[in-house]
Each structure stands twice: as structure tokens, then as C-alpha cells.
Write a protein that holds these residues in place. Sequence first.
Motif, PDB file in Angstrom:
ATOM      1  N   UNK A 197       0.864  -1.178   0.000  1.00 41.83           N
ATOM      2  CA  UNK A 197       0.000   0.000   0.000  1.00 41.83           C
ATOM      3  C   UNK A 197       0.902   1.229   0.000  1.00 41.83           C
ATOM      4  N   UNK A 198       0.767   2.050  -1.028  1.00 38.05           N
ATOM      5  CA  UNK A 198       1.603   3.243  -1.195  1.00 38.05           C
ATOM      6  C   UNK A 198       0.745   4.467  -0.891  1.00 38.05           C
ATOM      7  N   UNK A 199       1.203   5.284   0.052  1.00 39.80           N
ATOM      8  CA  UNK A 199       0.473   6.487   0.438  1.00 39.80           C
ATOM      9  C   UNK A 199       1.284   7.713   0.050  1.00 39.80           C
ATOM     10  N   UNK A 200       0.649   8.639  -0.633  1.00 41.04           N
ATOM     11  CA  UNK A 200       1.309   9.901  -0.954  1.00 41.04           C
ATOM     12  C   UNK A 200       0.291  11.021  -0.873  1.00 41.04           C
ATOM     13  N   UNK A 201       0.786  12.255  -0.984  1.00 45.86           N
ATOM     14  CA  UNK A 201      -0.089  13.412  -0.913  1.00 45.86           C
ATOM     15  C   UNK A 201       0.022  14.250  -2.167  1.00 45.86           C
ATOM     16  N   UNK A 202      -0.967  15.063  -2.396  1.00 47.13           N
ATOM     17  CA  UNK A 202      -0.955  15.960  -3.545  1.00 47.13           C
ATOM     18  C   UNK A 202      -1.633  17.265  -3.157  1.00 47.13           C
ATOM     19  N   UNK A 203      -1.520  18.262  -4.012  1.00 50.67           N
ATOM     20  CA  UNK A 203      -2.116  19.566  -3.700  1.00 50.67           C
ATOM     21  C   UNK A 203      -3.636  19.449  -3.785  1.00 50.67           C
ATOM     22  N   UNK A 204      -4.359  20.300  -3.066  1.00 55.01           N
ATOM     23  CA  UNK A 204      -5.823  20.267  -3.140  1.00 55.01           C
ATOM     24  C   UNK A 204      -6.324  20.486  -4.565  1.00 55.01           C
ATOM     25  N   UNK A 262      -3.804  17.178   0.364  1.00 58.63           N
ATOM     26  CA  UNK A 262      -3.445  17.667   1.693  1.00 58.63           C
ATOM     27  C   UNK A 262      -4.689  18.064   2.489  1.00 58.63           C
ATOM     28  N   UNK A 263      -5.638  18.752   1.854  1.00 63.17           N
ATOM     29  CA  UNK A 263      -6.828  19.186   2.593  1.00 63.17           C
ATOM     30  C   UNK A 263      -7.703  18.002   2.998  1.00 63.17           C
ATOM     31  N   UNK A 264      -7.747  16.968   2.157  1.00 64.01           N
ATOM     32  CA  UNK A 264      -8.563  15.789   2.478  1.00 64.01           C
ATOM     33  C   UNK A 264      -7.950  15.007   3.639  1.00 64.01           C
TER      34      UNK A 264
END
Length: 583
Positions: A144-151, A209-211
Motif C-alpha cells: 500500500x503506497x500512500x502519498x499526498x498531492x495539492x488540493x 493535503x486538505x482531504x
Amino acid sequence: MLAKDSLNSAKNPHFAVIAKAVICHLWKTELRRLEPGTFESAVMSASPVTAKSASTVIAERLFEAGARFAFGIPGGEVLALMDALDKAGMSVNLVKHENSGGFMAEGTYHATGAPGVLFATIGPGIANAANTIANAWQDRVPLIVLTGCVPAVEQHTYTHQVFDHVAMLKPVTKASFRVEPGTAGILIDKALKIATSGRLGPVMLDVPIDVQRKVRDTWIMPKHRPEVATVPATGPLAQANDWLADAKRPLVIAGLDAIDDENAGAVASFCRDRQIPLITTYKAKGILPEGDALALGGAGLSPVADKILLPLVGAADCILMAGYDPIEMRPGWQDVVTPEQRVIDITAEGNTHYMHQSALNVVGGIAETLEALGPSGDTAAWVSGPVTDAKQALIQAFQANEGWGPAAVVDEARKACPPGTIASVDSGAHRIVLSQIWETDVPRGLIQSTALCTMGCAVPLAMGRKLAEPDRPVIAFVGDAGLEMFLGELATARDLKLGLPIVVFVDEQLGLIELKQRGSQMPNLGVEFGATDFTRVAEAMGGYGETCRDRKSLNDAISAAFERDSFTLVSAVIGRNAYDGRI
């Protein structure tokens, strides 16, 4: 009402269909009683409702699925995810490169059976992880790969470090999702099911990021339940039973899909009960302890080994492929069976690779299918003759009894390691020799990158395996070039206080590529390099270092390494062109 014995019978071919029909009928009946517009409220009242952030929902579901470790490098875009993983009870571990983090996560999977977890920040972080994710996809590793992105509102006006993570990873994952508000529970459950069903593999969740931080009433989907395969005693399996009963020279070939505990145990019991020899792919070594007379070791990478093993495949009168995934195999294993041979292929998914075609294909549970098969014919002459001869020929071909050299390093290292030791090995010439000589006595006892064959995997694989099972002896084998790719990760081993021997084959060249270059009568180009004093490197990074040029010093160094509170680099100096005539 269903009869009690039908409910209790896992082998009743009609049970799953009947049960599903009854459940669907009852569910639809209840829905018809609802007033218009009340469907959502009914679902919400039947499911747990809590005010949690998406990060918390994801982290808690991973913990419930058995994940206890996560690996990666922080960035502002994943801090909320990391915090949630920690609060859920998982160990969050800093690595020096995301590529290593993915291999450490795989190492924990081999110890615990739970999916590995890798986190990577936006842009360069997730790009660095592409290699290890592709490896998980080809080597069938649930990651399971978790990353973030801009809203979402910023995606069209803010471009720094921004690209489409989902699009980039789509070709090398089983699935990639962007988590929208309110979907975290659905998508983490879906991710876990996809990663652990059929052929295992990686799934990526890209969480804006906001989520990540937003707290809301989140409907957490009911957790998926494993589907139980049922095997009818008619049709294809009746044919398989007839072939097996007639067989005097049967052979089992097992691979990636058979390495989990249930399937590995079923394959081992099947071979022992019927006295059928077993060939495995490299990653499936140890399904049957390789000291067993029926175990013929790994195939598919070494032409030397294949010259001995392929004639057995050609001579077999019934071949049973148990979870054999040819993604690990080289060109010599294309069309390895003929249309006339009696071949029974038991796979998790249908054959779309066309590396071979089998006379009889069974898509379903490996353990369940093997349990449904009957006895074989008398195999005594087959096992005591051609099979025993092949086993002896393999021992002689790889020169384990030499005084010093790559085979001696492996042979002596095995003698220095207790039973049950887990070994990892990097890609390169040393892996071919080691995978033939190292006797694996437990399933998943030799972990490596066998489908993607990427360098830089052995030490992080060993670190993850050791971290997840501290009392188990673990040893890593790596070439000098491979070690220099990720020297910084030795600091991670130091920080984790892992008593891990790392055996380095020191030949100052890319031995496998140099052999291919020379064999093609090409000039020596880009394959040789200067010597690094790994003993001093180890000491500078808080570990221990030993330099060895004979069997005794190697044995002593490995034995001492298991007792230490940090890693030990054991430099086995073998010199250039040490693999000539061996692989």
C-alpha cells in the motif's frame, strides 16, 4: 433454509451461489421497505459512523489489516498521514531513499503476511519510489503506497513539484486512486482487497493535503471478506486425477503464487505424500526444504542449472504447475512444455502471458485444488534415478566445495547460519550462484527481486524482515556495486540497531554484465570500478567491518555479526572474473 451440513461444507460447489442469492434477496427485500430518499440514511445507520479524518480512517484500517510498520521519507504533504499511522499503533520508520523503503516494507510482508506500507511525499518523493513499486507489481508483493498531492482547487494554478501521481503509477500498480472527500473508507478497503486478491500487487492512494486533515462523518465500508474457492470433482479435475493416477514420472513446478503459508504447505504436503519432485522459481525456494531429496531448487535464471532441469521437464509424463508465474523466468522457459504433454496449470488468474500453454488450466485456489487431487502412480524409479542424478549434477555444477571464490562464500556462509535463517540477495552474478547453492529450509527463506531483478534490494529487504521478526537470524548478500547504490541506508540499519550480517562480494566489476560484454566480443566498457574499503565505511557509519579472503575468517565474521547490536559489513574479496564458467 440451507441444510446445516451444506453450510459447513467448504467443498459444496453450490454453497457460495446459494448463500449469495439468499443474502441478496434479503437485502433487496429490506431496501424495498424504505421510503423514497431514505436509502443513504439506512446504509449509514447500518454502518459505523465516526467523525474522523481521512488520514485516521486509512491508518486505522491498515492497522486492522495487520500492518504494523510503515517506511518512507517525510514531506509536508504526508505529515498528517504519518501522524495518523503513528497514532493507529504503527511503527513509522525514516529511510534514506524511498526505493529502500519499499523493499523494507516487502521484508515485513514476508515476515507477517500483512501488506507492506510505503509513504512518499509529493513529486520527487513518489518518483523515487517508482522502481520499488514496479518491483512489487512484477514480484507480486501486496504494497500500500500512500502519498499526498495539492488540493483540487490548486491543481490548475499551482505547478511547483506537481504532476499526476495516479497517471505516472498506473502502468506499474494494480490500481491507483485519488482520495476525494468522504471516500477514504471505501478506497482503503478497496485498496487492501485489490492488493491481496488474485495475484498480489501494489495499490497507491494519493490523498490531497486538505482531504488528509478534514474531519467529517465518514462511512467506513464493511471490511471485505476473503472469497472461498470451491473445487468440483468433475470436469477438468476429473481429467487431472486420471492423468495423475497414470503418472510414473510426475513433476511439480511452483512459483510466486504459491509462497504464502497456506499454499506453500499444500504444495509441500502434495509432493511428500505422493513422492513427486519439485522445481521452484527463485522466489519460491524453500516451499519444500531444499535438503529434501524431492527438492530440485530454483530454475529460470541460470543456463547452467536449466541444462540440468529442462530435460526433466521434457521427460515428465505429468506436470503440475502450482502457482507458477513465469514472470520470473528467462527465454529458455518459453514454450517449456509441448501441447502433447499432460500439463495441469493451477493459477490465481487466467493465462494471458503466453509464455507457455497448458493442456489443462484451473483458475482458482491452489491449496483447495491440490487437496481435491488423488494419488499418483509409482514414482520410485523416477525419484531414485533421473531426479537424484539431476540433484547431484546441480551440486557439482556450482562448485560449492571450492577452496575460495563466490561458491565458497555462499557455502561457508550457509554453514555459519543457523537453521531457519532468512537470506536476501541482490541482483547480479552472485545471485545466480547463491540461489543455486544456498539451501533454503523455510518458505520465503530467500527473498530477492526475481521479476524486475532490480539492484539495491537485498539490504533493505533484510532490514524489513529483521525488524518484523527480531529473533529470526537474517543475512543479506550484495555485490560491491549494488551496495554502493545505497550506502546511506546503512545508517538506517544502525539507527534501528539491527544485528545484521551483510556479505559483500568484492570483485570491483559488474560481473554479470562484464561476462555478457566479453561473450559478445565487445570491448570492456563501463563495467569496472575502483575498490572501496567497506570495513572503514562500516565503522564510520556506526557498524562493524570485516575483510575476508578465506573460509574460516568468513565463518567467524558472520557468527560474530549475529551477536552485535548493529550491522556488520563482511567483505568477501573474490577478485575480478570470479564467475567465469559458473553461471
